[in-house]
Motif scaffolding. Sequence first.
Motif, PDB file in Angstrom:
ATOM      1  N   LYS A  66      50.303   2.060  76.267  1.00  0.00           N
ATOM      2  CA  LYS A  66      49.061   2.282  76.871  1.00  0.00           C
ATOM      3  C   LYS A  66      48.178   0.488  76.832  1.00  0.00           C
ATOM      4  N   LEU A  67      48.361   0.012  77.864  1.00  0.00           N
ATOM      5  CA  LEU A  67      48.019  -0.928  77.993  1.00  0.00           C
ATOM      6  C   LEU A  67      46.663  -1.138  78.366  1.00  0.00           C
ATOM      7  N   GLY A  68      45.644  -1.996  78.515  1.00  0.00           N
ATOM      8  CA  GLY A  68      44.260  -1.734  79.283  1.00  0.00           C
ATOM      9  C   GLY A  68      44.590  -2.889  80.373  1.00  0.00           C
ATOM     10  N   PHE A  69      43.605  -3.247  81.268  1.00  0.00           N
ATOM     11  CA  PHE A  69      43.563  -3.674  82.330  1.00  0.00           C
ATOM     12  C   PHE A  69      43.608  -5.170  82.051  1.00  0.00           C
ATOM     13  N   LEU A  70      43.210  -6.117  81.671  1.00  0.00           N
ATOM     14  CA  LEU A  70      43.896  -7.263  81.124  1.00  0.00           C
ATOM     15  C   LEU A  70      45.065  -7.250  80.424  1.00  0.00           C
ATOM     16  N   LEU A  71      45.619  -6.580  79.611  1.00  0.00           N
ATOM     17  CA  LEU A  71      47.547  -6.728  79.277  1.00  0.00           C
ATOM     18  C   LEU A  71      48.510  -6.125  80.512  1.00  0.00           C
ATOM     19  N   SER A  72      47.864  -5.649  80.858  1.00  0.00           N
ATOM     20  CA  SER A  72      48.764  -4.735  81.959  1.00  0.00           C
ATOM     21  C   SER A  72      48.930  -5.522  82.726  1.00  0.00           C
ATOM     22  N   ALA A  73      49.062  -7.205  82.991  1.00  0.00           N
ATOM     23  CA  ALA A  73      49.759  -7.810  83.455  1.00  0.00           C
ATOM     24  C   ALA A  73      50.688  -8.446  83.074  1.00  0.00           C
ATOM     25  N   PHE A  74      50.510  -8.352  81.619  1.00  0.00           N
ATOM     26  CA  PHE A  74      52.230  -8.661  81.035  1.00  0.00           C
ATOM     27  C   PHE A  74      52.756  -7.648  80.248  1.00  0.00           C
ATOM     28  N   SER A  75      52.699  -6.522  81.290  1.00  0.00           N
ATOM     29  CA  SER A  75      53.778  -5.480  80.602  1.00  0.00           C
ATOM     30  C   SER A  75      55.113  -5.545  81.146  1.00  0.00           C
ATOM     31  N   GLY A  76      55.421  -5.866  82.086  1.00  0.00           N
ATOM     32  CA  GLY A  76      57.105  -6.397  81.886  1.00  0.00           C
ATOM     33  C   GLY A  76      57.506  -7.457  80.809  1.00  0.00           C
ATOM     34  N   LYS A  77      56.709  -8.706  80.421  1.00  0.00           N
ATOM     35  CA  LYS A  77      57.102  -9.211  79.594  1.00  0.00           C
ATOM     36  C   LYS A  77      57.438  -7.880  78.208  1.00  0.00           C
ATOM     37  N   ILE A  78      56.274  -7.284  77.928  1.00  0.00           N
ATOM     38  CA  ILE A  78      55.897  -7.153  76.849  1.00  0.00           C
ATOM     39  C   ILE A  78      57.060  -5.918  76.865  1.00  0.00           C
ATOM     40  N   GLU A  79      57.105  -5.143  77.674  1.00  0.00           N
ATOM     41  CA  GLU A  79      58.688  -3.610  77.937  1.00  0.00           C
ATOM     42  C   GLU A  79      59.449  -4.515  77.842  1.00  0.00           C
ATOM     43  N   GLU A  80      60.199  -5.495  77.880  1.00  0.00           N
ATOM     44  CA  GLU A  80      61.275  -6.797  78.004  1.00  0.00           C
ATOM     45  C   GLU A  80      61.388  -6.375  76.210  1.00  0.00           C
ATOM     46  N   GLN A  81      60.309  -6.954  75.570  1.00  0.00           N
ATOM     47  CA  GLN A  81      61.004  -7.459  74.118  1.00  0.00           C
ATOM     48  C   GLN A  81      60.651  -6.409  73.220  1.00  0.00           C
ATOM     49  N   VAL A  82      59.704  -5.474  73.868  1.00  0.00           N
ATOM     50  CA  VAL A  82      59.887  -3.953  72.782  1.00  0.00           C
ATOM     51  C   VAL A  82      60.974  -3.604  72.794  1.00  0.00           C
ATOM     52  N   SER A  83      61.604  -3.631  74.674  1.00  0.00           N
ATOM     53  CA  SER A  83      62.606  -2.437  74.119  1.00  0.00           C
ATOM     54  C   SER A  83      64.302  -3.369  73.532  1.00  0.00           C
ATOM     55  N   LYS A  84      63.378  -4.560  74.123  1.00  0.00           N
ATOM     56  CA  LYS A  84      64.670  -5.422  72.779  1.00  0.00           C
ATOM     57  C   LYS A  84      64.801  -5.288  71.708  1.00  0.00           C
ATOM     58  N   ASN A  85      63.783  -5.343  71.094  1.00  0.00           N
ATOM     59  CA  ASN A  85      63.685  -5.643  69.165  1.00  0.00           C
ATOM     60  C   ASN A  85      63.887  -4.086  68.957  1.00  0.00           C
ATOM     61  N   MET A  86      63.008  -2.830  69.658  1.00  0.00           N
ATOM     62  CA  MET A  86      63.965  -1.595  69.545  1.00  0.00           C
ATOM     63  C   MET A  86      65.087  -1.094  69.150  1.00  0.00           C
ATOM     64  N   ARG A  87      66.382  -2.067  70.256  1.00  0.00           N
ATOM     65  CA  ARG A  87      67.722  -1.991  70.152  1.00  0.00           C
ATOM     66  C   ARG A  87      68.258  -2.430  69.032  1.00  0.00           C
ATOM     67  N   LYS A  88      67.552  -3.709  69.494  1.00  0.00           N
ATOM     68  CA  LYS A  88      67.889  -4.665  67.921  1.00  0.00           C
ATOM     69  C   LYS A  88      67.807  -4.104  66.229  1.00  0.00           C
ATOM     70  N   VAL A  89      66.421  -3.552  66.037  1.00  0.00           N
ATOM     71  CA  VAL A  89      66.304  -2.597  64.989  1.00  0.00           C
ATOM     72  C   VAL A  89      66.715  -1.549  64.829  1.00  0.00           C
ATOM     73  N   PHE A  90      67.361  -0.575  65.844  1.00  0.00           N
ATOM     74  CA  PHE A  90      67.673   1.142  65.379  1.00  0.00           C
ATOM     75  C   PHE A  90      68.931   1.048  65.890  1.00  0.00           C
ATOM     76  N   CYS A  91      69.666   0.051  66.738  1.00  0.00           N
ATOM     77  CA  CYS A  91      71.144  -0.061  67.314  1.00  0.00           C
ATOM     78  C   CYS A  91      72.115  -1.581  66.661  1.00  0.00           C
ATOM     79  N   GLY A  92      70.813  -1.797  65.809  1.00  0.00           N
ATOM     80  CA  GLY A  92      72.101  -3.125  65.986  1.00  0.00           C
ATOM     81  C   GLY A  92      72.254  -4.064  66.476  1.00  0.00           C
ATOM     82  N   GLU A  93      71.780  -4.032  67.741  1.00  0.00           N
ATOM     83  CA  GLU A  93      72.096  -5.506  68.785  1.00  0.00           C
ATOM     84  C   GLU A  93      71.414  -6.257  68.918  1.00  0.00           C
ATOM     85  N   ALA A  94      71.839  -7.791  69.440  1.00  0.00           N
ATOM     86  CA  ALA A  94      71.074  -8.116  69.318  1.00  0.00           C
ATOM     87  C   ALA A  94      70.578  -9.253  70.161  1.00  0.00           C
TER      88      ALA A  94
END
Length: 94
Positions: A66-94
Amino acid sequence: MADISYTVDHTLSHDEALKAAQKVADDLAREYELSCEWDGDVLNFSRSGVKGNLTVTPDQACIEIKLGFLLSAFSGKIEEQVSKNMRKVFCGEA
């Protein structure tokens, strides 16, 4: 508040999945200055304007943020980075 939710399937052992979750949390903590704390198989994290958890099950890892008001402007970038990192560490994707 902006919400981010991402689930990834994994084939890791329980211990490996917990280590992978800790890796995701360490990366988030470093980048966004979050404090993290384990509660069983759930890793809770927070800071001003951010609150969430990463839950590890035998075959999945799910992160909820859950992102507050100020960080919600960056939600797309944060979501992209988090999903990429999750796939990398849990599935070995680069």
